[in-house]
Scaffold this motif. Structure first.
Motif, PDB file in Angstrom:
ATOM      1  N   THR A  89       0.852  -1.187   0.000  1.00  0.00           N
ATOM      2  CA  THR A  89       0.000   0.000   0.000  1.00  0.00           C
ATOM      3  C   THR A  89       0.887   1.236   0.000  1.00  0.00           C
ATOM      4  N   SER A  90       0.894   1.934  -1.120  1.00  0.00           N
ATOM      5  CA  SER A  90       1.721   3.138  -1.202  1.00  0.00           C
ATOM      6  C   SER A  90       1.019   4.306  -0.519  1.00  0.00           C
ATOM      7  N   ILE A  91       1.794   5.242  -0.048  1.00  0.00           N
ATOM      8  CA  ILE A  91       1.231   6.437   0.580  1.00  0.00           C
ATOM      9  C   ILE A  91       0.409   7.225  -0.440  1.00  0.00           C
ATOM     10  N   GLU A  92       0.834   7.202  -1.693  1.00  0.00           N
ATOM     11  CA  GLU A  92       0.102   7.914  -2.744  1.00  0.00           C
ATOM     12  C   GLU A  92      -1.281   7.305  -2.955  1.00  0.00           C
ATOM     13  N   ASP A  93      -1.351   5.975  -2.995  1.00  0.00           N
ATOM     14  CA  ASP A  93      -2.644   5.307  -3.139  1.00  0.00           C
ATOM     15  C   ASP A  93      -3.524   5.555  -1.915  1.00  0.00           C
ATOM     16  N   PHE A  94      -2.912   5.475  -0.734  1.00  0.00           N
ATOM     17  CA  PHE A  94      -3.666   5.711   0.494  1.00  0.00           C
ATOM     18  C   PHE A  94      -4.276   7.109   0.485  1.00  0.00           C
ATOM     19  N   GLN A  95      -3.484   8.108   0.092  1.00  0.00           N
ATOM     20  CA  GLN A  95      -3.979   9.480   0.073  1.00  0.00           C
ATOM     21  C   GLN A  95      -5.096   9.650  -0.947  1.00  0.00           C
ATOM     22  N   ALA A  96      -4.966   8.989  -2.099  1.00  0.00           N
ATOM     23  CA  ALA A  96      -5.995   9.087  -3.131  1.00  0.00           C
ATOM     24  C   ALA A  96      -7.326   8.537  -2.635  1.00  0.00           C
ATOM     25  N   VAL A  97      -7.282   7.417  -1.915  1.00  0.00           N
ATOM     26  CA  VAL A  97      -8.507   6.820  -1.379  1.00  0.00           C
ATOM     27  C   VAL A  97      -9.112   7.725  -0.298  1.00  0.00           C
ATOM     28  N   VAL A  98      -8.257   8.289   0.548  1.00  0.00           N
ATOM     29  CA  VAL A  98      -8.736   9.226   1.571  1.00  0.00           C
ATOM     30  C   VAL A  98      -9.412  10.433   0.929  1.00  0.00           C
ATOM     31  N   ASP A  99      -8.828  10.946  -0.138  1.00  0.00           N
ATOM     32  CA  ASP A  99      -9.356  12.148  -0.772  1.00  0.00           C
ATOM     33  C   ASP A  99     -10.785  11.961  -1.274  1.00  0.00           C
ATOM     34  N   LEU A 100     -11.073  10.777  -1.840  1.00  0.00           N
ATOM     35  CA  LEU A 100     -12.422  10.558  -2.359  1.00  0.00           C
ATOM     36  C   LEU A 100     -13.362   9.976  -1.310  1.00  0.00           C
ATOM     37  N   ASN A 101     -12.887   9.000  -0.556  1.00  0.00           N
ATOM     38  CA  ASN A 101     -13.779   8.285   0.363  1.00  0.00           C
ATOM     39  C   ASN A 101     -14.067   9.036   1.658  1.00  0.00           C
ATOM     40  N   LEU A 102     -13.164   9.932   2.067  1.00  0.00           N
ATOM     41  CA  LEU A 102     -13.361  10.658   3.326  1.00  0.00           C
ATOM     42  C   LEU A 102     -13.460  12.172   3.143  1.00  0.00           C
ATOM     43  N   ARG A 103     -12.492  12.743   2.430  1.00  0.00           N
ATOM     44  CA  ARG A 103     -12.498  14.208   2.314  1.00  0.00           C
ATOM     45  C   ARG A 103     -13.679  14.713   1.500  1.00  0.00           C
ATOM     46  N   ALA A 104     -14.019  14.025   0.411  1.00  0.00           N
ATOM     47  CA  ALA A 104     -15.135  14.477  -0.423  1.00  0.00           C
ATOM     48  C   ALA A 104     -16.461  14.508   0.345  1.00  0.00           C
ATOM     49  N   PRO A 105     -16.809  13.470   1.121  1.00  0.00           N
ATOM     50  CA  PRO A 105     -18.043  13.564   1.906  1.00  0.00           C
ATOM     51  C   PRO A 105     -18.047  14.724   2.900  1.00  0.00           C
ATOM     52  N   ILE A 106     -16.869  15.053   3.454  1.00  0.00           N
ATOM     53  CA  ILE A 106     -16.787  16.201   4.351  1.00  0.00           C
ATOM     54  C   ILE A 106     -17.110  17.481   3.582  1.00  0.00           C
ATOM     55  N   LEU A 107     -16.495  17.663   2.421  1.00  0.00           N
ATOM     56  CA  LEU A 107     -16.738  18.863   1.621  1.00  0.00           C
ATOM     57  C   LEU A 107     -18.207  18.994   1.233  1.00  0.00           C
ATOM     58  N   VAL A 108     -18.793  17.888   0.787  1.00  0.00           N
ATOM     59  CA  VAL A 108     -20.189  17.896   0.344  1.00  0.00           C
ATOM     60  C   VAL A 108     -21.126  18.224   1.502  1.00  0.00           C
ATOM     61  N   THR A 109     -20.934  17.545   2.608  1.00  0.00           N
ATOM     62  CA  THR A 109     -21.850  17.711   3.732  1.00  0.00           C
ATOM     63  C   THR A 109     -21.664  19.063   4.405  1.00  0.00           C
ATOM     64  N   GLN A 110     -20.439  19.536   4.509  1.00  0.00           N
ATOM     65  CA  GLN A 110     -20.193  20.879   5.026  1.00  0.00           C
ATOM     66  C   GLN A 110     -20.938  21.929   4.202  1.00  0.00           C
ATOM     67  N   ALA A 111     -20.901  21.769   2.888  1.00  0.00           N
ATOM     68  CA  ALA A 111     -21.502  22.758   2.004  1.00  0.00           C
ATOM     69  C   ALA A 111     -23.024  22.834   2.157  1.00  0.00           C
ATOM     70  N   LEU A 112     -23.680  21.688   2.338  1.00  0.00           N
ATOM     71  CA  LEU A 112     -25.139  21.655   2.327  1.00  0.00           C
ATOM     72  C   LEU A 112     -25.773  21.618   3.709  1.00  0.00           C
ATOM     73  N   MET A 113     -24.988  21.375   4.752  1.00  0.00           N
ATOM     74  CA  MET A 113     -25.544  21.307   6.094  1.00  0.00           C
ATOM     75  C   MET A 113     -26.214  22.617   6.547  1.00  0.00           C
TER      76      MET A 113
END
Length: 242
Positions: A89-113
């Motif tokens: 598991t490369s750090i680059e792959d780990f970060q890519a998964v975090v960006d979509l699976n975790l950070r994106a839901p935060i951005l979306v929900t923050q915006a519409l909450m």
């Protein structure tokens, strides 16, 4: 306000497409943020092209929805897997998964909450995974899907007094087009997977869509901070601790 609008991220294919179809059948209008255009748009669907791993691109895509203030339901569905052993598991792959699976839901929900709080009504459904409980070759994926459960419980407690519910769904093995392309129904690997499922069949995208439809409903206001595993019984014998 039009409380029948639902933002579904990653709704152009797979589970997201089934969610879009089911919610459309139930009378909702779908707003789909996805990098890929849907091949078969559902009635009334609005597709917004955006890469949710790019913060500025995500915020730009969300801006008109924030201004309209009438999107009171979210399904955070977009996500992907970079399967690998721990050692690979490369750090680059780990970060890519975090960006979509975790950070994106935060951005979306923050915006519409804020609109949900103002309306004293809102529904958020996060698509996690049974892999949040642990699965081989899923270091990055299981970490993010487990993190999504923590966010779900936290957001639920923070938003409950404003009439906003936040829940998660944990799909088990689901026979999406992508899954079946690598796991034909008659292959030994697929049969082995089905033997581990108590109901002795693969799940379908429609199984997940049905669970989403239940939690997104007006009448689900007393259910919040929960995770519903839609897994054919695979998690029934697992002890869950906080």
């Amino acid at each position: 306000m039009d409380a029948r609008k639902v933002l579904v991220t990653g709704a152009s294919g797979g589970i997201g497409r089934a969610i879009a179809q089911r919610l459309t059948d139930d009378g909702y209008q779908i707003i789909n943020i996805d990098l890929v255009e849907p091949r078969n748009p559902v009635s009334g669907e609005v597709w917004i092209k955006a890469d949710l791993t790019n913060v500025e691109e995500a915020r730009t895509a969300l801006e008109p929805l924030v201004k309209s203030g009438d999107v009171l339901r979210i399904v955070n569905n977009a996500g992907f897997i970079r399967p690998a052993t721990l050692e690979n598991t490369s750090i680059e792959d780990f970060q890519a998964v975090v960006d979509l699976n975790l950070r994106a839901p935060i951005l979306v929900t923050q915006a519409l909450m804020p609109a949900m709080r103002q309306a004293k009504f809102g529904r958020v459904v996060n698509i996690s995974s049974r892999a949040s409980l642990g699965k081989e070759l899923r270091t990055a994926y299981s970490a993010t899907k487990a993190g999504m459960l923590g966010m779900t419980r936290t957001w639920a407690m923070e938003a409950a007094a404003d009439g906003v519910t936040v829940n998660a769904i944990g799909p088990g093995p689901i026979a999406t087009e992508l899954f079946l392309s690598g796991n034909p129904p008659d292959s030994p690997k697929t049969r082995q997977i089905m033997e581990t499922i108590p109901v002795k069949r693969m799940g379908t995208p429609e199984d997940i869509a049905h669970a989403v439809a239940s939690l997104i409903d007006d009448r689900a206001g007393y259910i919040t901070g929960q995770v519903l595993y839609v897994c054919g019984g695979m998690t029934a014998g697992i002890s869950h601790t906080a």
